[in-house]
Scaffold this motif. Structure first.
Motif, PDB file in Angstrom:
ATOM      1  N   ILE A  51     -24.879  30.554 -40.440  1.00 50.13           N
ATOM      2  CA  ILE A  51     -24.533  30.080 -39.099  1.00 50.13           C
ATOM      3  C   ILE A  51     -25.584  30.487 -38.064  1.00 50.13           C
ATOM      4  N   LYS A  52     -26.242  31.637 -38.282  1.00 52.30           N
ATOM      5  CA  LYS A  52     -27.223  32.107 -37.294  1.00 52.30           C
ATOM      6  C   LYS A  52     -28.437  31.178 -37.218  1.00 52.30           C
ATOM      7  N   ILE A  53     -28.904  30.695 -38.366  1.00 56.04           N
ATOM      8  CA  ILE A  53     -30.091  29.824 -38.347  1.00 56.04           C
ATOM      9  C   ILE A  53     -29.751  28.480 -37.714  1.00 56.04           C
ATOM     10  N   PHE A  54     -28.545  27.979 -38.008  1.00 47.29           N
ATOM     11  CA  PHE A  54     -28.127  26.717 -37.402  1.00 47.29           C
ATOM     12  C   PHE A  54     -27.826  26.892 -35.917  1.00 47.29           C
ATOM     13  N   MET A  55     -27.353  28.085 -35.542  1.00 45.39           N
ATOM     14  CA  MET A  55     -27.110  28.378 -34.131  1.00 45.39           C
ATOM     15  C   MET A  55     -28.421  28.352 -33.345  1.00 45.39           C
ATOM     16  N   LEU A  56     -29.462  28.956 -33.906  1.00 48.49           N
ATOM     17  CA  LEU A  56     -30.766  28.943 -33.242  1.00 48.49           C
ATOM     18  C   LEU A  56     -31.277  27.514 -33.060  1.00 48.49           C
ATOM     19  N   LEU A  57     -31.153  26.707 -34.116  1.00 50.47           N
ATOM     20  CA  LEU A  57     -31.590  25.309 -34.031  1.00 50.47           C
ATOM     21  C   LEU A  57     -30.769  24.549 -32.994  1.00 50.47           C
ATOM     22  N   ALA A  58     -29.456  24.768 -32.994  1.00 47.81           N
ATOM     23  CA  ALA A  58     -28.581  24.082 -32.045  1.00 47.81           C
ATOM     24  C   ALA A  58     -28.924  24.447 -30.608  1.00 47.81           C
ATOM     25  N   ILE A  59     -29.224  25.721 -30.357  1.00 48.29           N
ATOM     26  CA  ILE A  59     -29.593  26.162 -29.005  1.00 48.29           C
ATOM     27  C   ILE A  59     -30.893  25.499 -28.564  1.00 48.29           C
ATOM     28  N   LYS A  60     -31.866  25.409 -29.475  1.00 46.39           N
ATOM     29  CA  LYS A  60     -33.145  24.771 -29.131  1.00 46.39           C
ATOM     30  C   LYS A  60     -32.955  23.289 -28.815  1.00 46.39           C
ATOM     31  N   ILE A  61     -32.163  22.605 -29.631  1.00 53.02           N
ATOM     32  CA  ILE A  61     -31.918  21.174 -29.412  1.00 53.02           C
ATOM     33  C   ILE A  61     -31.168  20.961 -28.101  1.00 53.02           C
ATOM     34  N   SER A  62     -30.160  21.782 -27.853  1.00 58.38           N
ATOM     35  CA  SER A  62     -29.389  21.683 -26.610  1.00 58.38           C
ATOM     36  C   SER A  62     -30.280  21.945 -25.392  1.00 58.38           C
ATOM     37  N   SER A  63     -31.160  22.942 -25.495  1.00 55.67           N
ATOM     38  CA  SER A  63     -32.085  23.259 -24.397  1.00 55.67           C
ATOM     39  C   SER A  63     -33.015  22.095 -24.099  1.00 55.67           C
ATOM     40  N   LEU A  64     -33.447  21.426 -25.155  1.00 53.36           N
ATOM     41  CA  LEU A  64     -34.301  20.247 -24.974  1.00 53.36           C
ATOM     42  C   LEU A  64     -33.553  19.156 -24.215  1.00 53.36           C
ATOM     43  N   GLY A  65     -32.260  18.997 -24.494  1.00 52.93           N
ATOM     44  CA  GLY A  65     -31.432  18.038 -23.762  1.00 52.93           C
ATOM     45  C   GLY A  65     -31.348  18.369 -22.279  1.00 52.93           C
ATOM     46  N   PHE A  66     -31.142  19.667 -21.976  1.00 51.44           N
ATOM     47  CA  PHE A  66     -31.104  20.092 -20.572  1.00 51.44           C
ATOM     48  C   PHE A  66     -32.454  19.876 -19.899  1.00 51.44           C
ATOM     49  N   LEU A  67     -33.533  20.103 -20.649  1.00 51.27           N
ATOM     50  CA  LEU A  67     -34.872  19.881 -20.107  1.00 51.27           C
ATOM     51  C   LEU A  67     -35.081  18.411 -19.743  1.00 51.27           C
ATOM     52  N   LEU A  68     -34.644  17.503 -20.620  1.00 54.30           N
ATOM     53  CA  LEU A  68     -34.739  16.063 -20.320  1.00 54.30           C
ATOM     54  C   LEU A  68     -33.955  15.709 -19.058  1.00 54.30           C
ATOM     55  N   LEU A  69     -32.776  16.280 -18.942  1.00 59.32           N
ATOM     56  CA  LEU A  69     -31.940  16.022 -17.759  1.00 59.32           C
ATOM     57  C   LEU A  69     -32.617  16.525 -16.489  1.00 59.32           C
ATOM     58  N   LEU A  70     -33.224  17.692 -16.556  1.00 60.38           N
ATOM     59  CA  LEU A  70     -33.942  18.235 -15.397  1.00 60.38           C
ATOM     60  C   LEU A  70     -35.155  17.379 -15.046  1.00 60.38           C
ATOM     61  N   ILE A  71     -35.880  16.939 -16.067  1.00 62.34           N
ATOM     62  CA  ILE A  71     -37.048  16.080 -15.825  1.00 62.34           C
ATOM     63  C   ILE A  71     -36.618  14.789 -15.138  1.00 62.34           C
ATOM     64  N   ALA A  72     -35.508  14.208 -15.616  1.00 68.23           N
ATOM     65  CA  ALA A  72     -35.010  12.961 -15.016  1.00 68.23           C
ATOM     66  C   ALA A  72     -34.517  13.175 -13.591  1.00 68.23           C
ATOM     67  N   THR A  73     -33.958  14.350 -13.323  1.00 67.28           N
ATOM     68  CA  THR A  73     -33.400  14.642 -11.999  1.00 67.28           C
ATOM     69  C   THR A  73     -34.479  14.951 -10.962  1.00 67.28           C
ATOM     70  N   PHE A  74     -35.490  15.730 -11.361  1.00 68.36           N
ATOM     71  CA  PHE A  74     -36.443  16.237 -10.381  1.00 68.36           C
ATOM     72  C   PHE A  74     -37.837  15.615 -10.432  1.00 68.36           C
ATOM     73  N   THR A  75     -38.088  14.736 -11.379  1.00 68.49           N
ATOM     74  CA  THR A  75     -39.393  14.064 -11.432  1.00 68.49           C
ATOM     75  C   THR A  75     -39.185  12.566 -11.602  1.00 68.49           C
ATOM     76  N   LYS A  76     -40.276  11.828 -11.606  1.00 71.79           N
ATOM     77  CA  LYS A  76     -40.180  10.382 -11.805  1.00 71.79           C
ATOM     78  C   LYS A  76     -40.650   9.977 -13.200  1.00 71.79           C
ATOM     79  N   LEU A  77     -40.786  10.946 -14.102  1.00 74.68           N
ATOM     80  CA  LEU A  77     -41.203  10.650 -15.476  1.00 74.68           C
ATOM     81  C   LEU A  77     -40.128   9.881 -16.248  1.00 74.68           C
ATOM     82  N   LEU A  78     -38.862  10.173 -15.949  1.00 73.43           N
ATOM     83  CA  LEU A  78     -37.723   9.467 -16.567  1.00 73.43           C
ATOM     84  C   LEU A  78     -36.760   9.050 -15.467  1.00 73.43           C
ATOM     85  N   ASN A  79     -36.085   7.904 -15.691  1.00 72.58           N
ATOM     86  CA  ASN A  79     -35.053   7.547 -14.703  1.00 72.58           C
ATOM     87  C   ASN A  79     -33.738   8.232 -15.094  1.00 72.58           C
ATOM     88  N   ALA A  80     -32.742   8.156 -14.228  1.00 72.38           N
ATOM     89  CA  ALA A  80     -31.488   8.889 -14.414  1.00 72.38           C
ATOM     90  C   ALA A  80     -30.777   8.499 -15.709  1.00 72.38           C
TER      91      ALA A  80
END
Length: 195
Positions: free
Chosen positions: A128-157
């Motif tokens: 579970i620990k190795i999958f937890m680490l992977l899940a956290i990284k994937i989830s963080s990438l999702g939050f990063l995309l959301l932030l990029i879409a919110t605060f820059t013009k690289l992606l739309n909403a």
């Protein structure tokens, strides 16, 4: 160290107090990285993750030979296996001295081998620990995309929200795989115990 075994400890590790004095930078960085991962997986502090000076009973360690490395990462894998199996580990302070002669260690190759052994050990003993680490990284990438879409013009909403939703779904799926791995491990453990 043998006396500590006689007192009831399952594994006694020679904790090198002055190790940082002799290590090159690449080795220091890799040791810190492996130590952090091993401590995350074990859920406890590991004072010396791969000291080669250790005392154990052959009858005890031979049960785990199939899951340990016979070479460079034997110490790393056995330390983690003993802790994850709930066996008692004692750290005995020793003085570390500079190596005489040439080391057979090739840093890049052996760091990659250690990473492989560490991943295998985690997958076998605490999946579970190795999958937890992977899940956290994937989830963080999702939050990063959301932030990029919110605060820059690289992606739309809509792209940001869609990317975020997809990555959160993948993250949950990945974590679920870890849960399944943990349940399978526990089932196998109980079946072996009943034999």
């Amino acid at each position: 160290m043998v006396k500590k075994l006689e007192e009831g400890y399952d594994l006694v590790i020679g904790k090198r107090n002055n190790l940082d004095t002799f290590d090159p930078l690449l080795k220091k960085i890799s040791r810190i990285w492996f130590k952090l991962i091993a401590e995350f997986v074990a859920g406890e502090k590991i004072l010396d993750v791969n000291s080669g000076l250790r005392a154990f009973r052959k009858s005890e360690i031979s049960k785990y030979f199939v899951n340990t490395s016979s070479g460079f990462s034997f110490s790393l894998s056995t330390t983690l296996i003993y802790i994850l199996e709930g066996l008692s580990v004692h750290y005995h302070s020793i003085e570390y001295r500079p190596r005489i002669g040439k080391s057979k260690v090739k840093y890049l190759r052996d760091i990659l081998r250690s990473a492989q052994i560490l991943t295998e050990t985690i997958a076998l003993y605490n999946p579970i620990k190795i999958f937890m680490l992977l899940a956290i990284k994937i989830s963080s990438l999702g939050f990063l995309l959301l932030l990029i879409a919110t605060f820059t013009k690289l992606l739309n909403a809509s792209q940001g929200i869609l990317g975020f939703a997809i990555l959160q779904g993948i993250s949950i799926f990945t974590f679920s795989l870890g849960l399944l791995g943990l349940l399978l491990k526990k089932r196998i453990f109980y079946e072996r115990r009943d034999i």
